[in-house]
Design an enzyme around this catalytic site. Structure first.
Site, short mmCIF file in Angstrom:
data_model
loop_
_atom_site.label_atom_id
_atom_site.label_comp_id
_atom_site.label_asym_id
_atom_site.label_seq_id
_atom_site.Cartn_x
_atom_site.Cartn_y
_atom_site.Cartn_z
N HIS A 125 0.80 -1.23 0.00
CA HIS A 125 0.00 0.00 0.00
C HIS A 125 0.84 1.28 0.00
CE1 HIS A 125 -3.32 -2.75 1.11
NE2 HIS A 125 -2.39 -3.32 1.85
N CYS A 126 1.98 1.24 -0.67
CA CYS A 126 2.87 2.43 -0.76
C CYS A 126 3.38 2.87 0.61
CB CYS A 126 2.19 3.61 -1.44
SG CYS A 126 1.69 3.29 -3.12
#
Ligand SMILES: Cc1ncc(COP(=O)(O)O)c(C=O)c1O
Length: 398
Positions: A354-355
């Site tokens: 998720h970055c």
């Protein structure tokens, strides 16, 4: 209100869309506001003086005023339109002037968009970083934050609600403490602004960045709120036509904020659609939205808690996680979980890191599966999600 979302009509009406933390669906009023631009006045704003261009300029001004009032900003000029929350965060990180040794304090839960720009400033300007580490409870450690603060801290830049576990920071307290040390505060509101009331005046925050596409707005739109006096001191990230009053071969005179930050032809449909999105959210009421999201999350959490071999990312209680529920199934990669859920139940969630790579790398985790709920989801969605996750865990968990 589900009928306002075209995805829920026709062939896709049984989709279970639980990926709103990445991007929300768009309601008809937002789509219509954007279409009106393309159909009725598809011209440029802030430049030409003919009637179509004038209408664009008026609509852009109105959208700016709507966003300012939605965020409790003192004046519309404190709102800059960007193409994403990422651009808004970069604008501040790269627009400040640094002294060597300036310290920037973040959490260990930052999205790459509030991490990588600071890494770049570390190598370009010798700034230093301090991280407030999240304890196993998953909740923000205010004492660790206080310990990280000193007179050398130039900026506290933190995520309001993180996009993995959904926990948040006590923003007002964080701002107060930072200001006591003379530091500026920027808040990454990408996951908070869609789900709760945000009043930048009450928070007394210096900069607040958000994504319009995570709150019913058009793709590729973000917003930066900044205190007007501080905005005047920032270097523009992008410069050129529309951002200056006059140039000669030797020099350029920049326009005041926000125009100086909006050089080049803008995404007018996106800006106008962003205005329509905050209108839609305001009509529903942010408090009601928050309660709705939490109700769904509480039910989803209790369904998942009953599944063997499944662990929920801390904190366990939904009340700390707003609209986000992240989990792992023993022996399965999160990408496999997400793909199988889509395959067997048309349940759409997000998977991976998720970055927020540093958080997972530091804990030696591969990632997690994440369901995120929003206004158009209902109890049936949650129950089908629970059933399908249970099926995946019973068939594939090792
Ligand atoms: C907490 C957080 N910050 C920043 C971003 C980046 O937002 P954008 O896609 O608008 O650049 C995201 C996107 O997922 C996010 O969740």
């Amino acid at each position: 209100m589900r009928k306002d979302f075209p995805l829920y009509s026709g062939a896709s009406k049984d989709y279970i869309y639980l990926d709103s933390a990445c991007q929300t669906l768009r309601p008809i009023p937002v789509i219509e506001a954007m279409s009106r631009y393309y159909l009725d006045y598809p011209a440029c704003g802030g430049r030409s003086v003919h009637r179509l261009a004038t209408q664009v300029s008026i609509e852009v001004d109105e959208a700016r005023e709507k966003v300012a009032s939605f965020l409790g900003a003192g004046r519309a000029e404190e709102i800059t339109f960007t193409k994403s929350c990422t651009e808004a965060l970069n604008l501040v990180a790269k627009g400040l002037r640094y002294r060597r040794g300036d310290v920037v304090v973040t959490t260990d839960f930052e999205h790459n968009s509030n991490h990588v720009p600071w890494l770049q400033m570390q190598s370009a300007h010798g700034i230093k970083r301090k991280f407030v580490i999240t304890p196993p409870s998953g909740l923000f450690d205010i004492e660790a934050y206080k310990k990280a603060m000193s007179r050398e801290v130039r900026m506290v830049s933190m995520v309001h609600t993180n996009n993995i576990s959904g926990t948040g920071i006590p923003a007002k307290e964080v701002v107060e403490i930072a200001h006591d040390y003379g530091a500026l505060v920027m808040i990454d509101g990408a996951q908070a602004a869609p789900h709760q009331e945000v009043d930048v005046g009450h928070l007394d925050v210096d900069f607040y960045a958000l994504s319009a596409h995570k709150m019913l707005g058009p793709s590729g739109m973000g917003v930066l709120y900044g205190r007007f006096e501080l905005l005047k001191t920032l270097e523009p990230l992008i410069s050129g036509g529309g951002g200056v009053s006059l140039t000669t071969h030797e020099k350029a005179d920049f326009l005041p904020p926000p125009e100086r930050f909006e050089a080049g032809l803008q995404n007018y449909a996106g800006i106008i659609g962003t205005g329509a999105a905050v209108d839609y959210l305001s009509r529903l009421g942010m408090r009601e939205i928050m309660e709705h999201d939490l109700r769904l999350n509480e039910r989803a959490t209790s369904r998942l808690r009953a599944i063997p071999n499944l662990s929920i990312l801390e904190p366990a209680e939904a009340k700390h996680r707003g609209s986000i529920l992240s989990f792992n199934i023993k022996g399965m990669s999160s990408h496999d979980v997400a793909m199988i859920l889509d395959e067997i139940g048309k349940v759409m969630i997000r998977s991976g890191m998720h970055c927020v790579h540093p958080y997972f790398v530091a804990r030696n985790l591969e990632g997690c599966a994440r369901a995120s709920f929003y206004i158009y989801n209902n109890i049936d969605d949650v129950d089908r999600f629970g059933d399908k996750v249970s099926e995946v865990a019973s068939k594939f968990s090792m």
